[in-house]
Design a protein around this motif. Structure first.
Motif, PDB file in Angstrom:
ATOM      1  N   GLN A  93       0.871  -1.186   0.000  1.00 13.47           N
ATOM      2  CA  GLN A  93       0.000   0.000   0.000  1.00 13.47           C
ATOM      3  C   GLN A  93       0.901   1.226   0.000  1.00 13.47           C
ATOM      4  N   SER A  99      -5.416   0.596  -1.750  1.00 15.76           N
ATOM      5  CA  SER A  99      -5.377  -0.486  -0.769  1.00 15.76           C
ATOM      6  C   SER A  99      -4.572  -1.676  -1.289  1.00 15.76           C
ATOM      7  N   ARG A 120      -7.980   3.002   7.392  1.00 12.71           N
ATOM      8  CA  ARG A 120      -7.620   2.838   5.976  1.00 12.71           C
ATOM      9  C   ARG A 120      -6.129   3.049   5.704  1.00 12.71           C
TER      10      ARG A 120
END
Length: 434
Positions: free
Chosen positions: A35, A41, A91
Protein backbone atom coordinates in the motif's frame (compact mmCIF):
# COMPACT_ATOMS: atom_id res chain seq x y z
CA UNK A 1 -40.94 -11.12 -7.30
CA UNK A 2 -40.71 -14.65 -8.77
CA UNK A 3 -38.68 -17.34 -6.96
CA UNK A 4 -34.90 -16.99 -7.15
CA UNK A 5 -33.28 -18.60 -10.17
CA UNK A 6 -30.53 -20.36 -8.24
CA UNK A 7 -28.58 -21.48 -11.32
CA UNK A 8 -28.40 -18.00 -12.87
CA UNK A 9 -27.54 -16.32 -9.57
CA UNK A 10 -24.88 -18.91 -8.79
CA UNK A 11 -23.38 -18.55 -12.26
CA UNK A 12 -23.21 -14.75 -11.97
CA UNK A 13 -21.70 -15.03 -8.51
CA UNK A 14 -19.12 -17.53 -9.73
CA UNK A 15 -18.12 -15.41 -12.74
CA UNK A 16 -17.58 -12.24 -10.74
CA UNK A 17 -15.69 -13.95 -7.94
CA UNK A 18 -13.46 -15.86 -10.36
CA UNK A 19 -12.57 -12.69 -12.29
CA UNK A 20 -11.37 -10.99 -9.11
CA UNK A 21 -8.91 -13.81 -8.54
CA UNK A 22 -7.94 -13.86 -12.22
CA UNK A 23 -6.86 -10.22 -11.88
CA UNK A 24 -4.50 -11.25 -9.08
CA UNK A 25 -2.82 -14.09 -10.99
CA UNK A 26 0.07 -11.93 -12.33
CA UNK A 27 0.99 -10.78 -8.81
CA UNK A 28 3.95 -12.01 -6.82
CA UNK A 29 3.33 -12.81 -3.18
CA UNK A 30 5.17 -9.62 -2.15
CA UNK A 31 2.67 -7.51 -4.12
CA UNK A 32 -0.37 -8.61 -2.14
CA UNK A 33 0.13 -6.44 0.95
CA UNK A 34 1.68 -3.36 -0.69
CA UNK A 35 0.00 0.00 0.00
CA UNK A 36 1.87 3.07 -1.28
CA UNK A 37 -0.90 5.65 -0.78
CA UNK A 38 -3.88 6.07 1.53
CA UNK A 39 -6.34 5.69 -1.36
CA UNK A 40 -4.61 2.61 -2.83
CA UNK A 41 -5.38 -0.49 -0.77
CA UNK A 42 -3.34 -3.72 -0.80
CA UNK A 43 -4.68 -6.44 -3.14
CA UNK A 44 -4.97 -8.78 -0.14
CA UNK A 45 -7.33 -6.32 1.53
CA UNK A 46 -9.55 -6.05 -1.57
CA UNK A 47 -9.81 -9.84 -1.80
CA UNK A 48 -10.93 -10.05 1.82
CA UNK A 49 -13.16 -6.97 1.91
CA UNK A 50 -15.47 -8.08 -0.91
CA UNK A 51 -15.88 -11.39 0.93
CA UNK A 52 -16.62 -9.49 4.14
CA UNK A 53 -19.40 -7.69 2.25
CA UNK A 54 -21.21 -10.93 1.36
CA UNK A 55 -20.62 -12.29 4.85
CA UNK A 56 -21.94 -9.16 6.60
CA UNK A 57 -24.95 -8.31 4.47
CA UNK A 58 -26.06 -11.77 3.30
CA UNK A 59 -24.63 -14.71 5.22
CA UNK A 60 -24.93 -13.50 8.80
CA UNK A 61 -28.50 -12.22 8.52
CA UNK A 62 -29.96 -14.87 6.19
CA UNK A 63 -28.04 -18.20 6.38
CA UNK A 64 -29.12 -20.17 9.45
CA UNK A 65 -26.19 -21.52 11.45
CA UNK A 66 -23.54 -19.60 9.53
CA UNK A 67 -20.16 -19.64 11.29
CA UNK A 68 -17.67 -16.84 10.74
CA UNK A 69 -14.30 -17.80 9.26
CA UNK A 70 -12.51 -15.62 11.82
CA UNK A 71 -14.06 -13.59 14.67
CA UNK A 72 -11.98 -10.46 13.97
CA UNK A 73 -12.24 -10.28 10.17
CA UNK A 74 -15.38 -8.18 10.54
CA UNK A 75 -13.13 -5.47 12.01
CA UNK A 76 -10.06 -5.88 9.76
CA UNK A 77 -11.93 -5.93 6.45
CA UNK A 78 -14.80 -3.48 7.00
CA UNK A 79 -14.09 -0.43 4.86
CA UNK A 80 -16.12 2.47 6.29
CA UNK A 81 -19.47 1.16 7.54
CA UNK A 82 -19.96 2.89 10.90
CA UNK A 83 -23.27 1.19 11.67
CA UNK A 84 -21.76 -2.28 11.97
CA UNK A 85 -20.85 -3.37 15.49
CA UNK A 86 -17.17 -4.21 14.99
CA UNK A 87 -15.94 -0.90 13.54
CA UNK A 88 -13.05 -0.92 11.07
CA UNK A 89 -9.28 -0.92 10.84
CA UNK A 90 -7.89 2.51 9.74
CA UNK A 91 -7.62 2.84 5.98
CA UNK A 92 -4.06 4.27 5.95
CA UNK A 93 -2.83 1.22 7.90
CA UNK A 94 -4.20 -1.58 5.70
CA UNK A 95 -0.72 -2.23 4.28
CA UNK A 96 0.77 -2.78 7.74
CA UNK A 97 -0.99 -6.13 8.27
CA UNK A 98 1.28 -9.02 7.29
CA UNK A 99 -1.28 -11.41 8.79
CA UNK A 100 -3.67 -12.90 7.89
CA UNK A 101 -1.56 -14.42 5.14
CA UNK A 102 -2.54 -14.41 1.49
CA UNK A 103 -3.32 -18.12 1.79
CA UNK A 104 -5.66 -17.42 4.71
CA UNK A 105 -7.44 -14.70 2.73
CA UNK A 106 -8.02 -17.10 -0.17
CA UNK A 107 -9.29 -19.68 2.33
CA UNK A 108 -11.67 -17.01 3.64
CA UNK A 109 -12.97 -16.49 0.10
CA UNK A 110 -13.59 -20.25 -0.28
CA UNK A 111 -15.40 -20.29 3.05
CA UNK A 112 -17.69 -17.45 1.98
CA UNK A 113 -18.25 -18.94 -1.48
CA UNK A 114 -19.30 -22.30 -0.02
CA UNK A 115 -21.71 -20.57 2.36
CA UNK A 116 -23.16 -18.42 -0.44
CA UNK A 117 -23.86 -21.58 -2.45
CA UNK A 118 -25.84 -22.92 0.52
CA UNK A 119 -27.72 -19.64 0.92
CA UNK A 120 -28.76 -19.53 -2.73
CA UNK A 121 -29.99 -23.11 -2.50
CA UNK A 122 -31.75 -22.87 0.87
CA UNK A 123 -33.04 -19.30 1.11
CA UNK A 124 -36.54 -19.17 2.67
CA UNK A 125 -39.23 -17.65 0.46
CA UNK A 126 -39.78 -14.69 2.78
CA UNK A 127 -36.16 -13.54 2.35
CA UNK A 128 -35.65 -14.26 -1.35
CA UNK A 129 -36.42 -10.76 -2.61
CA UNK A 130 -34.01 -9.13 -0.16
CA UNK A 131 -31.30 -11.73 -0.78
CA UNK A 132 -31.58 -11.23 -4.54
CA UNK A 133 -31.30 -7.47 -4.17
CA UNK A 134 -28.33 -7.64 -1.81
CA UNK A 135 -26.60 -10.21 -3.98
CA UNK A 136 -26.85 -7.91 -6.98
CA UNK A 137 -25.43 -5.04 -4.92
CA UNK A 138 -22.65 -7.33 -3.73
CA UNK A 139 -21.71 -8.39 -7.25
CA UNK A 140 -21.63 -4.81 -8.46
CA UNK A 141 -19.63 -3.89 -5.36
CA UNK A 142 -17.07 -6.58 -6.21
CA UNK A 143 -16.83 -5.25 -9.76
CA UNK A 144 -16.02 -1.84 -8.32
CA UNK A 145 -13.23 -3.41 -6.31
CA UNK A 146 -11.95 -5.21 -9.40
CA UNK A 147 -11.42 -1.77 -10.93
CA UNK A 148 -9.76 -0.57 -7.73
CA UNK A 149 -7.54 -3.66 -7.76
CA UNK A 150 -6.25 -2.71 -11.20
CA UNK A 151 -5.67 0.95 -10.42
CA UNK A 152 -4.18 0.23 -6.99
CA UNK A 153 -1.83 -2.39 -8.42
CA UNK A 154 -0.75 0.13 -11.05
CA UNK A 155 -0.09 2.79 -8.43
CA UNK A 156 1.79 0.40 -6.17
CA UNK A 157 4.02 -0.94 -8.96
CA UNK A 158 4.67 2.51 -10.46
CA UNK A 159 5.97 3.64 -7.07
CA UNK A 160 8.93 1.34 -7.68
CA UNK A 161 11.76 3.10 -9.60
CA UNK A 162 12.21 -0.07 -11.67
CA UNK A 163 8.69 0.54 -13.05
CA UNK A 164 7.86 -3.19 -13.09
CA UNK A 165 5.07 -4.41 -15.38
CA UNK A 166 1.92 -5.99 -14.01
CA UNK A 167 1.63 -7.88 -17.31
CA UNK A 168 4.38 -7.55 -19.89
CA UNK A 169 2.16 -9.09 -22.60
CA UNK A 170 -0.38 -6.23 -22.72
CA UNK A 171 -1.14 -4.96 -26.22
CA UNK A 172 0.23 -1.54 -27.20
CA UNK A 173 -1.65 0.72 -29.64
CA UNK A 174 0.57 1.90 -32.51
CA UNK A 175 1.72 5.51 -32.23
CA UNK A 176 -0.35 7.77 -34.47
CA UNK A 177 -1.62 11.31 -34.80
CA UNK A 178 -4.97 12.12 -33.13
CA UNK A 179 -8.05 12.48 -35.31
CA UNK A 180 -9.25 16.12 -35.50
CA UNK A 181 -11.38 17.34 -32.62
CA UNK A 182 -15.02 17.90 -33.59
CA UNK A 183 -18.17 18.69 -31.61
CA UNK A 184 -21.81 17.56 -31.59
CA UNK A 185 -24.54 20.12 -30.87
CA UNK A 186 -27.42 19.51 -28.48
CA UNK A 187 -30.49 21.68 -28.25
CA UNK A 188 -31.69 22.91 -24.90
CA UNK A 189 -34.87 21.90 -23.13
CA UNK A 190 -36.25 19.99 -20.19
CA UNK A 191 -35.01 16.40 -20.03
CA UNK A 192 -35.23 13.49 -17.60
CA UNK A 193 -32.21 12.17 -15.71
CA UNK A 194 -31.41 9.30 -13.39
CA UNK A 195 -32.64 5.74 -13.08
CA UNK A 196 -36.25 4.70 -12.39
CA UNK A 197 -36.71 4.48 -8.63
CA UNK A 198 -37.06 0.93 -7.25
CA UNK A 199 -39.49 -0.45 -4.73
CA UNK A 200 -38.23 -1.15 -1.21
CA UNK A 201 -38.34 -4.32 0.88
CA UNK A 202 -38.82 -4.86 4.59
CA UNK A 203 -35.09 -4.46 5.33
CA UNK A 204 -34.91 -1.15 3.49
CA UNK A 205 -33.33 -2.78 0.43
CA UNK A 206 -34.21 -1.64 -3.05
CA UNK A 207 -35.71 -4.09 -5.55
CA UNK A 208 -33.84 -4.05 -8.86
CA UNK A 209 -36.07 -5.81 -11.37
CA UNK A 210 -34.49 -7.36 -14.43
CA UNK A 211 -36.52 -5.08 -16.68
CA UNK A 212 -35.34 -1.98 -14.83
CA UNK A 213 -31.69 -2.97 -14.67
CA UNK A 214 -29.32 -2.42 -11.78
CA UNK A 215 -28.58 1.06 -10.44
CA UNK A 216 -27.13 2.40 -7.19
CA UNK A 217 -29.23 4.53 -4.88
CA UNK A 218 -27.35 7.70 -5.88
CA UNK A 219 -28.82 7.34 -9.39
CA UNK A 220 -32.36 7.77 -8.03
CA UNK A 221 -34.89 9.23 -8.37
CA UNK A 222 -35.50 10.00 -12.00
CA UNK A 223 -36.20 13.71 -12.30
CA UNK A 224 -36.22 16.60 -14.76
CA UNK A 225 -33.78 19.42 -15.38
CA UNK A 226 -33.44 22.27 -17.85
CA UNK A 227 -30.43 22.21 -20.16
CA UNK A 228 -29.21 25.20 -22.13
CA UNK A 229 -28.03 24.43 -25.68
CA UNK A 230 -24.45 23.11 -25.68
CA UNK A 231 -21.83 21.33 -27.72
CA UNK A 232 -19.91 18.25 -26.60
CA UNK A 233 -16.57 17.05 -27.96
CA UNK A 234 -16.76 13.89 -30.04
CA UNK A 235 -13.75 12.29 -28.35
CA UNK A 236 -11.57 12.59 -25.26
CA UNK A 237 -8.64 14.98 -25.01
CA UNK A 238 -5.43 13.28 -26.19
CA UNK A 239 -1.91 13.08 -24.84
CA UNK A 240 -0.70 15.35 -27.64
CA UNK A 241 -3.27 18.02 -26.80
CA UNK A 242 -2.45 17.89 -23.12
CA UNK A 243 1.27 18.04 -23.88
CA UNK A 244 0.61 21.30 -25.72
CA UNK A 245 -0.91 22.64 -22.49
CA UNK A 246 2.25 21.65 -20.60
CA UNK A 247 4.54 23.11 -23.27
CA UNK A 248 2.62 26.38 -23.08
CA UNK A 249 3.41 26.62 -19.37
CA UNK A 250 -0.01 25.45 -18.18
CA UNK A 251 1.34 24.31 -14.81
CA UNK A 252 3.01 27.71 -14.28
CA UNK A 253 0.08 30.08 -14.94
CA UNK A 254 -2.02 30.68 -11.79
CA UNK A 255 -4.76 32.35 -13.83
CA UNK A 256 -5.73 28.95 -15.27
CA UNK A 257 -6.27 27.26 -11.95
CA UNK A 258 -8.85 27.12 -9.22
CA UNK A 259 -7.36 28.29 -5.93
CA UNK A 260 -7.34 24.80 -4.40
CA UNK A 261 -5.86 23.39 -7.59
CA UNK A 262 -3.04 25.95 -7.68
CA UNK A 263 -2.25 25.18 -4.04
CA UNK A 264 -2.27 21.45 -4.76
CA UNK A 265 0.04 21.48 -7.79
CA UNK A 266 2.52 23.65 -5.91
CA UNK A 267 2.44 21.62 -2.70
CA UNK A 268 2.71 18.32 -4.60
CA UNK A 269 5.07 19.57 -7.31
CA UNK A 270 2.85 18.42 -10.17
CA UNK A 271 4.17 19.28 -13.64
CA UNK A 272 2.39 16.62 -15.71
CA UNK A 273 -0.24 13.88 -15.34
CA UNK A 274 0.43 11.04 -12.94
CA UNK A 275 2.75 8.40 -14.48
CA UNK A 276 4.29 10.82 -17.02
CA UNK A 277 8.06 11.37 -16.90
CA UNK A 278 10.51 12.87 -19.34
CA UNK A 279 13.54 10.74 -20.29
CA UNK A 280 16.23 12.23 -22.57
CA UNK A 281 13.77 14.93 -23.58
CA UNK A 282 10.99 12.48 -24.53
CA UNK A 283 7.78 12.02 -22.54
CA UNK A 284 7.17 8.47 -21.31
CA UNK A 285 4.23 6.96 -19.47
CA UNK A 286 4.14 4.11 -16.97
CA UNK A 287 1.39 1.64 -17.85
CA UNK A 288 0.37 -1.72 -16.47
CA UNK A 289 2.61 -3.14 -19.20
CA UNK A 290 5.61 -1.11 -18.00
CA UNK A 291 7.08 2.21 -19.05
CA UNK A 292 6.84 3.23 -22.72
CA UNK A 293 6.98 6.37 -24.91
CA UNK A 294 3.84 8.47 -24.85
CA UNK A 295 1.38 7.74 -27.66
CA UNK A 296 0.10 11.15 -28.86
CA UNK A 297 -3.30 9.80 -29.97
CA UNK A 298 -4.24 8.02 -26.76
CA UNK A 299 -6.60 9.77 -24.33
CA UNK A 300 -4.76 11.59 -21.57
CA UNK A 301 -5.58 10.00 -18.23
CA UNK A 302 -4.73 9.97 -14.53
CA UNK A 303 -5.67 13.61 -14.12
CA UNK A 304 -7.20 15.36 -11.14
CA UNK A 305 -10.33 17.46 -11.50
CA UNK A 306 -8.11 20.51 -11.01
CA UNK A 307 -5.97 19.56 -14.02
CA UNK A 308 -9.01 18.78 -16.17
CA UNK A 309 -10.64 22.11 -15.30
CA UNK A 310 -7.41 24.07 -15.91
CA UNK A 311 -6.90 22.41 -19.28
CA UNK A 312 -10.48 23.16 -20.34
CA UNK A 313 -10.01 26.80 -19.36
CA UNK A 314 -6.72 26.97 -21.29
CA UNK A 315 -8.46 25.45 -24.33
CA UNK A 316 -11.17 28.14 -24.20
CA UNK A 317 -13.88 25.66 -23.30
CA UNK A 318 -15.23 23.99 -20.16
CA UNK A 319 -16.07 20.61 -18.67
CA UNK A 320 -19.60 19.30 -19.26
CA UNK A 321 -22.06 18.99 -16.41
CA UNK A 322 -23.01 15.45 -15.50
CA UNK A 323 -26.48 16.11 -16.94
CA UNK A 324 -25.13 17.27 -20.29
CA UNK A 325 -23.04 14.10 -20.39
CA UNK A 326 -25.98 11.86 -19.49
CA UNK A 327 -28.23 13.53 -22.05
CA UNK A 328 -25.61 12.87 -24.74
CA UNK A 329 -25.11 9.25 -23.66
CA UNK A 330 -28.75 8.31 -23.05
CA UNK A 331 -29.98 5.56 -25.37
CA UNK A 332 -26.56 4.90 -26.89
CA UNK A 333 -25.00 1.43 -26.81
CA UNK A 334 -22.39 0.86 -24.13
CA UNK A 335 -19.51 0.50 -26.58
CA UNK A 336 -15.90 1.18 -25.73
CA UNK A 337 -12.73 -0.33 -24.32
CA UNK A 338 -13.33 -2.01 -20.96
CA UNK A 339 -11.49 -4.40 -18.68
CA UNK A 340 -13.17 -7.23 -20.60
CA UNK A 341 -10.93 -6.39 -23.59
CA UNK A 342 -7.78 -7.04 -21.59
CA UNK A 343 -5.89 -3.95 -22.77
CA UNK A 344 -5.96 -2.11 -19.43
CA UNK A 345 -5.13 1.19 -21.10
CA UNK A 346 -7.12 3.83 -23.03
CA UNK A 347 -7.19 3.45 -26.81
CA UNK A 348 -7.06 6.16 -29.51
CA UNK A 349 -10.34 7.31 -31.02
CA UNK A 350 -11.17 6.89 -34.68
CA UNK A 351 -13.11 9.32 -36.82
CA UNK A 352 -16.78 9.82 -35.96
CA UNK A 353 -19.17 11.51 -33.58
CA UNK A 354 -19.51 10.98 -29.83
CA UNK A 355 -16.91 8.30 -29.35
CA UNK A 356 -15.42 7.01 -26.08
CA UNK A 357 -18.49 7.95 -24.03
CA UNK A 358 -18.16 4.58 -22.33
CA UNK A 359 -14.91 2.93 -21.33
CA UNK A 360 -11.34 4.15 -21.89
CA UNK A 361 -11.39 6.95 -19.25
CA UNK A 362 -13.73 8.20 -16.58
CA UNK A 363 -14.72 11.73 -17.58
CA UNK A 364 -14.58 14.53 -15.06
CA UNK A 365 -17.71 16.67 -15.06
CA UNK A 366 -18.29 20.15 -13.66
CA UNK A 367 -20.92 18.75 -11.26
CA UNK A 368 -20.46 18.38 -7.54
CA UNK A 369 -21.51 15.01 -6.13
CA UNK A 370 -24.85 15.88 -4.51
CA UNK A 371 -28.16 14.06 -3.99
CA UNK A 372 -30.85 14.24 -6.62
CA UNK A 373 -34.16 15.88 -5.63
CA UNK A 374 -36.14 13.60 -3.28
CA UNK A 375 -33.14 11.29 -2.79
CA UNK A 376 -33.46 8.99 0.21
CA UNK A 377 -30.68 6.61 1.27
CA UNK A 378 -31.61 3.06 2.24
CA UNK A 379 -31.83 2.37 5.94
CA UNK A 380 -29.04 0.80 7.97
CA UNK A 381 -25.37 0.24 7.13
CA UNK A 382 -26.05 -0.29 3.41
CA UNK A 383 -27.29 3.29 3.32
CA UNK A 384 -23.69 4.36 3.93
CA UNK A 385 -22.63 2.97 0.54
CA UNK A 386 -23.07 6.24 -1.36
CA UNK A 387 -25.12 8.81 0.50
CA UNK A 388 -22.70 9.80 3.23
CA UNK A 389 -20.06 10.84 0.67
CA UNK A 390 -22.18 13.57 -0.92
CA UNK A 391 -19.86 16.39 0.12
CA UNK A 392 -16.67 17.78 -1.37
CA UNK A 393 -16.42 15.39 -4.33
CA UNK A 394 -16.97 15.71 -8.08
CA UNK A 395 -18.91 13.43 -10.43
CA UNK A 396 -17.28 11.39 -13.19
CA UNK A 397 -19.16 9.56 -15.91
CA UNK A 398 -18.68 6.80 -18.46
CA UNK A 399 -16.38 4.11 -17.05
CA UNK A 400 -12.80 3.30 -17.98
CA UNK A 401 -10.55 0.62 -19.42
CA UNK A 402 -10.55 -0.91 -15.92
CA UNK A 403 -14.39 -1.04 -15.66
CA UNK A 404 -16.45 -4.11 -16.53
CA UNK A 405 -18.62 -3.56 -19.60
CA UNK A 406 -21.79 -4.78 -17.86
CA UNK A 407 -21.08 -2.37 -14.98
CA UNK A 408 -21.32 0.77 -17.17
CA UNK A 409 -24.52 2.67 -18.01
CA UNK A 410 -25.60 6.19 -18.88
CA UNK A 411 -26.94 6.95 -15.38
CA UNK A 412 -23.88 5.71 -13.43
CA UNK A 413 -22.40 8.36 -11.12
CA UNK A 414 -18.81 7.82 -10.02
CA UNK A 415 -17.27 10.33 -7.61
CA UNK A 416 -13.83 11.28 -6.33
CA UNK A 417 -12.19 14.13 -4.50
CA UNK A 418 -10.93 16.80 -6.93
CA UNK A 419 -7.23 16.17 -6.18
CA UNK A 420 -7.36 12.39 -6.79
CA UNK A 421 -5.83 11.08 -9.99
CA UNK A 422 -4.84 7.43 -9.55
CA UNK A 423 -7.96 6.32 -11.44
CA UNK A 424 -8.13 6.38 -15.27
CA UNK A 425 -9.63 9.89 -15.27
CA UNK A 426 -9.71 11.94 -18.47
CA UNK A 427 -11.27 14.99 -20.14
CA UNK A 428 -14.10 15.63 -22.56
CA UNK A 429 -14.61 19.25 -23.49
CA UNK A 430 -17.90 21.11 -23.74
CA UNK A 431 -18.91 24.62 -24.74
CA UNK A 432 -21.94 26.86 -24.65
CA UNK A 433 -23.77 27.90 -27.79
CA UNK A 434 -23.73 31.65 -28.26
Amino acid sequence: MPPMDESNLSAAYGRVRAFTEQLCEPLEIEDYMLQTAVEASPPKWHLAHVSWFFETFLLKPFLAGYQEFHPHFDHLFNSYYEQTEAGFWPRPQRGLLSRPTVAEVYAYRRHVDDAMARLLGECPAEHQATVQTRLEIGLNHEQQHQELLITDIKYNLAYNPLRPAYRADLAVAPAQDPVPLTFTTFEGGVHSFGAPEPTRHEHGDQDQSAARGFAYDNEFPRHQRLLEPFRLADRLVTNAEYQAFIDDGGYRHPGLWLSDGWARINSEGWQAPLYWEKLDGVWHETTLGGRRPLNPAEPVCHLSYFEAEAYARWAGRRLPTEFEWEHAAAGRPVDGHFVDDGRLHPTPAGAGSLQQLFGDCWEWTASAYLPYPRYRAVEGALGEYNGKFMSGQMVLRGGSCATSRNHARATYRNFFYPHERWQFNGIRLAEDLA
